[in-house]
Design an enzyme around this catalytic site. Structure first.
Site, short mmCIF file in Angstrom:
data_model
loop_
_atom_site.label_atom_id
_atom_site.label_comp_id
_atom_site.label_asym_id
_atom_site.label_seq_id
_atom_site.Cartn_x
_atom_site.Cartn_y
_atom_site.Cartn_z
N GLY A 167 0.79 -1.23 0.00
CA GLY A 167 0.00 0.00 0.00
C GLY A 167 0.82 1.28 0.00
O GLY A 167 0.35 2.33 0.44
N SER A 168 2.04 1.21 -0.54
CA SER A 168 2.83 2.45 -0.56
C SER A 168 2.22 3.47 -1.53
O SER A 168 2.31 4.68 -1.30
CB SER A 168 4.30 2.17 -0.92
N HIS A 226 0.71 0.70 -13.15
CA HIS A 226 1.43 -0.51 -13.55
C HIS A 226 2.93 -0.20 -13.64
O HIS A 226 3.31 0.83 -14.20
CB HIS A 226 0.91 -0.99 -14.91
N GLU A 259 -8.67 -5.58 -21.45
CA GLU A 259 -7.48 -6.42 -21.58
C GLU A 259 -6.52 -6.10 -20.45
O GLU A 259 -6.46 -4.96 -19.99
CB GLU A 259 -6.80 -6.16 -22.92
N GLU A 292 6.35 6.06 -9.07
CA GLU A 292 4.92 5.75 -8.94
C GLU A 292 4.26 6.68 -7.94
O GLU A 292 3.14 7.15 -8.15
CB GLU A 292 4.73 4.30 -8.48
#
Ligand code: GRF
Length: 225
Positions: free
Chosen positions: A15-16, A112, A146, A177
């Protein structure tokens, strides 16, 4: 979306990225409220982060469902009463069914750890190293049916160094991220980003296929000096 957009965050682990969202809200950089965190893993450390921030949590353990679709229905049932503006997959390690994705179409985003469309799925950093890629990174994108696909909103890249291992690269990418996810969410919440005709738009302009290229502030400064 309204000023204080309502967010649901789905996690499976540390959960960073959730923490980065919580911190951005606290810092006033993200005008939103996380109203629900759901984990499919009962002891995910991210749940502790959510509880510490006073956020409602739910565990929906996929192992209790005989079929993916039943798990996804339980997820949707949990989220719906919270009337959320955006559902964020932040390290949520389950593949979602097309029905769930369609139900939340254009208010469902994922982070991602690769420069999409390269390396959907797992082991992204090792694949980048094995293929001799010069750069690796992360992408935030709208979720289509997808795996790890859908119009990209933003990406950030870091060079792959010859001494990198999958874990050293993952650690560097993770820092990126934590910068691009709150930014992408803020863009979604403020209505700057939209999904039209299978393309992501920022301020009504079509974004390039990999999304907006985010350059960390320190790199910008380094380039200028
Ligand atoms: C991140 O690398 C994310 O891109 C991927 O799973 C990881 C989750 O990390 N989908 P954390 O749980 O947010 O720390």
């Amino acid at each position: 979306m309204s000023a204080a957009a309502r967010l649901a965050v789905l996690i499976s682990g540390n959960g960073s990225n959730l923490q980065a969202l919580i911190d951005a809200i606290t810092a006033g950089e993200l005008d939103a409220r996380i109203v629900l965190v759901i984990s499919n893993v009962p002891d995910a450390p991210g749940l502790t982060r959510a509880r510490a921030a006073g956020i409602a949590t739910q565990v929906i353990d996929h192992r209790n469902y005989s079929e993916r679709i039943l798990f996804d229905e339980a997820l949707a049932e949990a989220i719906t009463p919270y009337a959320v503006d955006l559902v964020i997959l932040a390290g949520f390690m389950r593949i979602l069914s097309a029905g769930f994705i369609r139900a939340f179409a254009d208010r469902l985003i994922n982070i991602h750890p690769s420069l999409l469309p390269n390396y959907p799925g797992l082991d992204t950093h090792q694949q980048a190293i094995d293929n001799g890629d010069r750069a690796a990174g992360a992408t935030v994108h709208f979720v289509s049916t997808e795996l790890d696909s859908g119009p990209a909103i933003i990406h950030a890249a870091t060079p792959v160094e010859n001494y990198d291992t999958a874990s050293s690269l993952a650690a560097r990418v993770r820092q990126l991220e934590h910068q691009i996810l709150p930014l992408a969410v803020q863009w979604c919440c403020s209505g700057r980003v939209a999904w039209r005709d299978n393309q992501a738009l920022l301020d009504n302009k079509t974004l390039p296929p990999g999304g907006w290229r985010y350059v960390p502030v320190d790199q910008t400064l380094r380039k200028k000096s």
